[in-house]
Enzyme design. Structure first.
Site, PDB file in Angstrom:
ATOM      1  N   HIS A 127      45.589  45.621  50.229  1.00  0.00           N
ATOM      2  CA  HIS A 127      44.731  46.288  49.257  1.00  0.00           C
ATOM      3  C   HIS A 127      44.617  47.787  49.518  1.00  0.00           C
ATOM      4  CE1 HIS A 127      40.766  46.861  47.049  1.00  0.00           C
ATOM      5  NE2 HIS A 127      41.515  46.257  46.156  1.00  0.00           N
ATOM      6  N   ARG A 179      48.022  47.073  41.970  1.00  0.00           N
ATOM      7  CA  ARG A 179      48.055  46.882  40.514  1.00  0.00           C
ATOM      8  C   ARG A 179      48.718  48.107  39.901  1.00  0.00           C
ATOM      9  NH1 ARG A 179      44.697  42.508  39.484  1.00  0.00           N
ATOM     10  NH2 ARG A 179      42.863  42.298  40.828  1.00  0.00           N
ATOM     11  N   ARG A 189      45.161  39.253  41.905  1.00  0.00           N
ATOM     12  CA  ARG A 189      44.773  38.237  40.931  1.00  0.00           C
ATOM     13  C   ARG A 189      44.972  38.700  39.490  1.00  0.00           C
ATOM     14  NH1 ARG A 189      39.466  36.719  42.457  1.00  0.00           N
ATOM     15  NH2 ARG A 189      40.329  35.120  43.820  1.00  0.00           N
ATOM     16  N   HIS A 214      34.489  53.327  40.538  1.00  0.00           N
ATOM     17  CA  HIS A 214      35.416  52.559  41.369  1.00  0.00           C
ATOM     18  C   HIS A 214      35.642  53.167  42.750  1.00  0.00           C
ATOM     19  CE1 HIS A 214      39.425  50.658  42.332  1.00  0.00           C
ATOM     20  NE2 HIS A 214      38.781  49.611  41.849  1.00  0.00           N
ATOM     21  N   TYR A 219      38.795  54.751  35.193  1.00  0.00           N
ATOM     22  CA  TYR A 219      38.056  54.496  36.432  1.00  0.00           C
ATOM     23  C   TYR A 219      37.792  55.820  37.136  1.00  0.00           C
ATOM     24  CZ  TYR A 219      39.691  49.557  36.245  1.00  0.00           C
ATOM     25  OH  TYR A 219      39.955  48.267  35.888  1.00  0.00           O
TER      26      TYR A 219
END
Length: 706
Positions: free
Chosen positions: A446, A386, A416, A603, A479
């Protein structure tokens, strides 16, 4: 780690007593977020932002998780999951829980609105506008709103138009003027999403009061301008949420990018999953909506504005009310790189840990920028999951490629709700000469890792960055995440191999340091946990501290239970979903689970194993969820530098000592705040003092902290 996992037997446990359901646990997480909106001790505008987060969280949860359960019910799937729920049984329980949290959400909105009113921030009903305000709004409607509105009639010749997911619409019931017809007419109207939801009203230059009217109220008041010759009987808001999960045939796709773009177009027509309507909606309008969307349940009558997610941008737009926010945090530039701006020189001597948002993400951007401009740098390889809308990393990578360096970027197109943005970045990078790879079939990439290969004399040296969070300068301000910069030889070799596996054909590699999913992470976690059990059985120090976003993998939970029964002390810091049930006698009384919900989103994934007095610490991109261990490329990286291990232990200790924003999971699945009678310690606020975790000030060892 020489433990033979086959020798360890995990007790057979009843799902009703041993496991909590993932989706019900998620509801409890969102309730903890809601509690921050309800807490009068939090700054008022921050409370409004938390309320917006609750709304957006629910949107995603319903469009993915609830929609998936609805799919299972339609398919006739009746098998119980490992927590003991069938899809239909879980669906009924979720319906009740969501209804309750929505009701509490709007009670909180009313409370926050009243408090904002006292501070001079007022949501005004259209009927209460002054003549001057009404004149201004009528002009705004005529010049700005009216030209972009499109009324859409629904009748025999004009079928129900496509209703987009999570947009606000008006349902309009009409009768023809001077007609004796009994049957009403029906139309819908989309509220423009590219105009402000809350329209500011004129105010005196010396007034601190700020008044706003909702755009849907303005349109409702002027609805007659759109339906001349008809009388509006009722004008009510509604909002639809559709199934937003993508079904991608990666095996059969000739071009993954094109396949995802095709699926994104399908998402607009996903099966309806939830309908929100204004309380008191006209029965005929409700009948038309239910007939079109075929939703008998997961329908909510809302007393208040639909979609409280608007509060986030609204709160951020308010000027002159800074005292209603948290004081701004100015991230420090990491001292190691501030003292010497040459990243490669610094890293050739020592590893560096950066803790976001207390330390600046600019260090990561500068690392890539320096590499892109350094003539000795031969190659840059990076994963992107992201990325922000204006990422400085994209420009630096493009610049590096244009200057002749080998630049490889693994872009995850299936992140997503970021799919479209990632497609745009991928095309931009390709145009600049970067090698763009879209990951492996069936797996999401990821892992957060960057590799820089540099020619130094007659040798090539590898510099690596491993992070717990995305390469996103925007979320790095909101985060908590950790970044590790290192030139460690073994880590560099593993980083090279990981990219080779992601971009080419490579298998059966014996990792020097990395633990990688889906190849060996699950088994390695089992071995690490069971090694602690062996230490406990032998009377050696044995402890696990694991900080993550979610814990839902049954196998990992079972191994944690086994270790706890063997005498291992286990402290879990799990922000969101947790399917492990702590505090069960004979099973998990040595396990504690706490969740910290505060100003920043927790996070970072950190895993600590006491290892008989020789601790090991790992930074990771992976939560302990089945999807992370089996369906994603994930990374656990050991922290080899003893000084940095100490820093991370201090960070964990701050979390374990938090007695202000920590909620503790109880055996019944609910969370409670516990007053331990100690001096208040708020871990996120304490971490702002960098010396608490990076300086010389010592904190209690986790092996001694209770």
């Amino acid at each position: 780690m020489n433990v033979n996992t086959d020798e360890k037997k995990i007790n057979t446990i009843s799902p009703a007593t041993a496991y909590l359901n993932r989706d019900l646990s998620w509801i409890e997480f969102n309730r903890r977020v809601l509690s921050e909106a309800q807490d009068p001790e939090n700054p008022l505008i921050e409370r409004a932002k938390f309320l917006a987060i609750v709304s957006s969280n629910l949107d995603e949860f319903i469009s993915v998780r609830v929609a998936g359960i609805q799919d299972q019910i339609r398919a006739g799937y009746t098998k119980k999951d490992f927590t003991g729920y069938t899809p239909s049984g879980l669906y009924k329980r979720l319906s009740k829980r969501v209804s309750k949290i929505v009701a509490d959400q709007y009670r909180a909105f009313k409370d926050i609105s009243r408090s904002l009113h006292k501070e001079g921030i007022v949501f005004v009903d259209y009927e209460d506008l002054t003549p001057a305000q009404e004149l201004s709004i009528e002009e705004y409607y005529r010049d700005i709103i009216f030209p972009v509105l499109t009324p859409m009639a629904v009748d025999q010749s004009r079928p129900f138009p496509l209703v987009h997911s999570q947009f606000i619409y008006l349902a309009v019931v009409l009768t023809r003027k001077n007609s004796q017809e009994e049957d009403p007419y029906f139309a819908i109207l989309q509220i423009p999403s590219n105009l402000p939801r809350c329209i500011p009203l004129p105010h005196r230059s010396n007034s601190k009061k700020r008044q706003f009217v909702f755009i849907e109220d303005v349109i409702r008041h002027h609805i007659q301008t759109l339906f001349s010759g008809y009388d509006p009987v009722a004008v009510n808001e509604f909002r639809l949420t559709r199934n937003s999960d993508l079904t991608i045939d990666e095996e059969g796709a000739e071009d993954l990018l094109e396949e995802i773009e095709k699926e994104l177009r399908k998402r607009r027509r996903g099966i309806p999953a939830r309908l929100e309507v204004q309380k008191g909606i006209h029965p005929y309008a409700l009948e038309q909506l239910q007939a079109e969307f075929e939703l008998e349940d997961f329908m909510f009558e809302i007393e208040g504005p639909l979609d409280l997610g608007f509060l986030r941008s609204f709160a951020s737009s308010l000027k002159g009310f800074s005292y209603l926010n948290y004081p701004p945090v100015e991230p420090l530039y990491p001292a190691e790189f501030e003292e010497n701006e040459d990243f490669f020189e610094v890293l050739s001597e020592r590893d560096v840990l950066v803790y976001h948002p207390y330390e600046s993400f600019d260090a990561m951007a500068d690392f890539i920028i320096q590499a892109s401009e350094d003539e000795q740098v031969m190659a840059i390889k990076m994963t992107l999951y992201r990325v922000s809308g204006k990422s400085p990393l994209i420009a630096a990578l493009a610049n590096a490629a244009e200057s002749g360096k080998q630049v490889t970027v693994v872009v995850e197109l299936k992140a997503r709700f970021d799919e479209e943005r990632n497609i745009a970045w991928a095309r931009k990078l390709e145009q600049s000469g970067c090698h763009v790879v879209y990951g492996l079939v069936g797996l999401k990439t990821h892992a957060k890792v960057t590799l820089i290969v540099r020619q130094e004399g007659s040798e090539l040296r590898r510099y690596v960055h491993v992070g717990t969070g995305n390469y996103n300068d925007s979320t790095a301000k909101a985060y908590t995440d950790l970044s590790l910069f290192t030139a460690n030889h073994e880590i560099g070799l593993d980083a090279s191999e990981l990219f080779n596996q992601m971009t080419g054909y490579s298998a059966n590699y014996n990792w020097n340091s990395f633990i990688v999913a889906p190849t060996n992470m699950s088994l390695s976690l089992q071995k690490l946990i069971l090694r602690e059990a062996d230490h406990a059985a032998a009377g050696r120090p044995a402890r696990i501290i694991a900080k993550m976003n979610s814990l839902s993998n049954q196998e990992v939970i079972d191994y944690l239970y086994s270790a706890a029964q063997a005498g291992v002390s286990i402290d879990l810091i799990v922000r969101g979903v947790c399917c492990l049930r702590p505090g069960i006698e004979g099973l998990s009384e040595r396990i504690t689970v706490r969740s910290i919900v505060d100003r920043f989103l927790e996070h970072s994934r950190i895993y600590y194993f006491e290892n008989g007095g020789d601790p090991e610490v790992y930074l990771s991109s992976a939560d302990w969820m089945t999807r992370n261990l089996t369906r994603r490329i994930e990374l656990m990286c050991p922290v080899k530098d003893s000084g940095i291990r100490d820093q991370i232990v201090k960070i964990l200790d701050l979390s374990l000592m938090d007695n202000v924003k920590s909620s503790f999971l109880q055996p019944n699945g609910y969370y409670e705040r516990i007053d331990d009678k100690k001096a208040p310690l708020r871990s996120q606020f304490a971490a702002m003092d960098v010396t608490r975790w990076k300086g010389s000030r010592a904190l209690p060892s986790p092996t001694k902290h209770s």
